[in-house]
Design a protein around this motif. Structure first.
Motif, PDB file in Angstrom:
ATOM      1  N   ALA A  30     -22.030  17.842  14.978  1.00 50.51           N
ATOM      2  CA  ALA A  30     -20.914  17.946  15.925  1.00 50.51           C
ATOM      3  C   ALA A  30     -21.316  18.052  17.386  1.00 50.51           C
ATOM      4  N   GLY A  31     -22.409  18.751  17.697  1.00 53.47           N
ATOM      5  CA  GLY A  31     -22.743  18.958  19.109  1.00 53.47           C
ATOM      6  C   GLY A  31     -21.605  19.666  19.820  1.00 53.47           C
ATOM      7  N   LEU A  32     -21.132  19.112  20.913  1.00 54.57           N
ATOM      8  CA  LEU A  32     -20.013  19.713  21.647  1.00 54.57           C
ATOM      9  C   LEU A  32     -18.665  19.109  21.252  1.00 54.57           C
ATOM     10  N   GLY A  33     -18.650  18.303  20.197  1.00 59.15           N
ATOM     11  CA  GLY A  33     -17.392  17.924  19.566  1.00 59.15           C
ATOM     12  C   GLY A  33     -16.588  16.811  20.192  1.00 59.15           C
ATOM     13  N   GLU A  34     -17.162  16.062  21.123  1.00 62.42           N
ATOM     14  CA  GLU A  34     -16.355  15.039  21.806  1.00 62.42           C
ATOM     15  C   GLU A  34     -15.940  13.909  20.864  1.00 62.42           C
ATOM     16  N   ASP A  35     -16.855  13.469  19.995  1.00 63.04           N
ATOM     17  CA  ASP A  35     -16.481  12.422  19.048  1.00 63.04           C
ATOM     18  C   ASP A  35     -15.433  12.925  18.066  1.00 63.04           C
ATOM     19  N   SER A  36     -15.568  14.165  17.641  1.00 64.05           N
ATOM     20  CA  SER A  36     -14.570  14.757  16.753  1.00 64.05           C
ATOM     21  C   SER A  36     -13.204  14.817  17.426  1.00 64.05           C
ATOM     22  N   PHE A  37     -13.202  15.111  18.720  1.00 62.58           N
ATOM     23  CA  PHE A  37     -11.949  15.186  19.462  1.00 62.58           C
ATOM     24  C   PHE A  37     -11.258  13.821  19.479  1.00 62.58           C
TER      25      PHE A  37
END
Length: 228
Positions: free
Chosen positions: A74-81
Motif C-alpha cells: 500500500a505505501g501511502l495509499g494513493e493507488d488504493s484511493f
C-alpha cells in the motif's frame, strides 16, 4: 508519537505531529500522507483516464461498485484511493509500521473531510505482511494490486524527492516470487503489477497484457479463478 514507532525509525528520521497530521522528516525533506491533492484526479471527468483505472476496469461490467481489491503493497495509499474512487472496496496491506502509521493518519483525516470521506470509507488498512494476509483471505478479491520496490528501480526519476524518505524505511523487495505466488493463491480475477515504464517483469513472469502510461505501466495477469 508512541515509543514503539520511535524505536523503528532509522537514525536521522523522526515523526512529528503539529496538529495537521503525522509527518516523517529527516530535517530537510518532509513527508505526510494526504489524499486531498488527489481530488482533481478522482473527478469523474479525469478518473477514467488514469492508467491504473484502465487496467482495473472490467469491460463486461457497467461499474466497479461492489467489487473488491487488495493493495498488497500500500505505501501511502494513493493507488488504493484511485481504486476506491472508482467503486472498489479496498483492503490495504502495509507491513512497515511507520509507513502504516502515516497512512492511517491520512485515512483518519480523509474520513473527517466531506469531499474525501465517501472514498476513504471504502478503504480498510491492515498493518501486516501481505504475503501471509493474502493466504488467509476469506473470499477471493476481484483484483490484487502489487507495487513493490526493487533494487534495480531508479525511483529518483519517477517520484518526488521527498518520497526518498520511504526508501529509508522500506527495503527493496527480495521475495518477488513469493509475493506473486501469494497474489495468485488469493484467487483474484486479475493481478495488476505496477512497474517502471521499462522495468523488468515481476519475478520474470510475462503478463497476460500490459497497460502503458507515460512513466509507468501496469502488467496484468489473469490467473485461474480459485475454486471455492
Amino acid at each position: 508519537m508512541n515509543k514503539e514507532l520511535a524505536e523503528l525509525l532509522p537514525e536521522g528520521l523522526s515523526l512529528t505531529d503539529d496538529g495537521n497530521g503525522l509527518t516523517l522528516t529527516d530535517g530537510e525533506l518532509a513527508l505526510r500522507g494526504d489524499f486531498s491533492p488527489m481530488l482533481r484526479r478522482v473527478r469523474p471527468a479525469n478518473l477514467g483516464g488514469e492508467t491504473l483505472i484502465k487496467a482495473a476496469r472490467f469491460r463486461n461490467l457497467p461499474s466497479s461498485e461492489g467489487l473488491t481489491a487488495v493493495d498488497a503493497t500500500a505505501g501511502l495509499g494513493e493507488d488504493s484511493f484511485l481504486l476506491a474512487a472508482y467503486g472498489f472496496r479496498v483492503t490495504l496491506f502495509e507491513y512497515n509500521a511507520v509507513i502504516a502509521a502515516l497512512l492511517e493518519d491520512a485515512l483518519k483525516r480523509a474520513l473527517a473531510d466531506a469531499a474525501l470521506a465517501p472514498i476513504a470509507e471504502r478503504m480498510t488498512l491492515i498493518c501486516g505482511d501481505s504475503i501471509e494476509g493474502l493466504k488467509k483471505l476469506e473470499e477471493a478479491p476481484d483484483i490484487v494490486l502489487l507495487d513493490p520496490m526493487f533494487p534495480g528501480r531508479k525511483k529518483s526519476g519517477l517520484i518526488k524527492k521527498k518520497f526518498q524518505l520511504l526508501q529509508k524505511l522500506e527495503a527493496p523487495c527480495g521475495t518477488e516470487e513469493e509475493l506473486l505466488q501469494a497474489a495468485i493463491s488469493a484467487g483474484p480475477r486479475r493481478i495488476i503489477i505496477k512497474r517502471p515504464e521499462k522495468g523488468p517483469y515481476l519475478a520474470g513472469i510475462k503478463p497476460s497484457y500490459s497497460v502503458d502510461g507515460s512513466t509507468v505501466r501496469y502488467d496484468c495477469i489473469l490467473p485461474p479463478i480459485k475454486q471455492k
